[in-house]
Design a protein around this motif. Structure first.
Motif: not given
Length: 278
Positions: A111-115, A4-8, A135-137
């Motif tokens: 799996e990318v979680h974009s905040y 999981i990659k977390h991006v903001l 790509l999960i918002i």
């Protein structure tokens, strides 16, 4: 377990800055990568604010630059200025660089979680519409019930505060953003005359090539910058401020202070680009 990659994404505006602070303070276990999609036409104050924010976060905000600059894309669009009806600047200089950057993580099996900084008092707004199931918002402010006053509390309590340009403008992004109100164009003229002159030059070239739009609705920047027109815009602004101050409730924590107003309070939030403004 999947990687999981977390991006903001940080725009240079108050909401995304507050979300970055909120995530750092409330979810320190998440290794979040902060990014800023740089158009190259930002206010100097935006870059200064990003530096303050990096100091609080304790890590850098990665600048994602588009492959081509604004001048390149303007030429590709035959000097057709971007507008609310044709927002090619958002697509080419904000969305596409973000998509390309995230795609690298997806290709590597993440799996990318974009905040995204959409608040609880903005039920009508949505985040980036992803067609990729990996790509999960995520909307933490909406999920945790944080509204505009909550955002202001986060910024104040952290010591980061508001961007300095909020004294005269609430639109981050390009200096010549077409979502600016008339009074914000006046602010740009008075505080950044070279940026205003550049926007005027773009507009004159576009009008010479018969583009149907000007930066500001129903008048050119040349017309807007005339002294008598500036006086009209300022007078209208003062009337709006006085009217709003009569309507707004006094903050009981600051009974002796002036009501805290920004351009969105005075004019209504209206249309905006979530990628740039939030």
């Amino acid at each position: 377990m999947s990687k999981i990659k977390h991006v903001l994404g940080i725009s240079g505006g108050k909401d995304s800055a507050a979300l970055a602070i909120y995530m750092r303070d409330h979810y320190p276990e998440l290794e979040i990568e902060y990014f800023f999609t740089d158009t190259g036409k930002e206010l100097d104050e935006v870059y200064e604010y990003l530096s303050y924010l990096e100091g609080y976060l304790g890590k850098p905000v990665q600048h994602i630059n588009p492959d081509r600059d604004f001048d390149f894309w303007l030429t590709q669009h035959n000097d057709y200025l971007p507008s609310p009806q044709a927002r090619w600047c958002t697509i080419k200089m904000k969305l596409k660089p973000f998509q390309d950057w995230v795609q690298g993580f997806l290709d590597d099996g993440y799996e990318v979680h974009s905040y995204v900084a959409i608040r609880a008092d903005e039920p009508y707004r949505t985040g980036y519409d992803s067609s990729d199931e990996k790509l999960i918002i995520k909307l933490p402010f909406r999920e945790d019930g944080i509204d505009k006053p909550g955002v202001m509390d986060i910024l104040e309590n952290s010591g980061v505060g508001l961007p300095s340009y909020y004294e005269w403008r609430t639109r981050s992004g390009c200096t010549f953003c077409f979502f600016q109100r008339k009074i914000e164009w006046v602010g740009l003229l008075e505080r950044h005359p070279e940026a205003f002159k550049e926007a005027m030059a773009y507009e004159k070239e576009a009008l010479a090539n018969q583009t149907p739009f000007t930066w500001s609705e129903r008048e050119s920047l040349e017309q807007l910058s005339r002294p008598e027109r500036i006086a009209e815009i300022k007078a209208d602004h003062e009337k709006r401020v006085a009217k709003m101050k009569k309507r707004i409730k006094v903050n009981p924590l600051r009974p002796d202070g002036e009501p805290e107003l920004d351009m969105d309070d005075i004019y209504g939030q209206g249309k905006m680009c979530v990628m740039c403004h939030k």
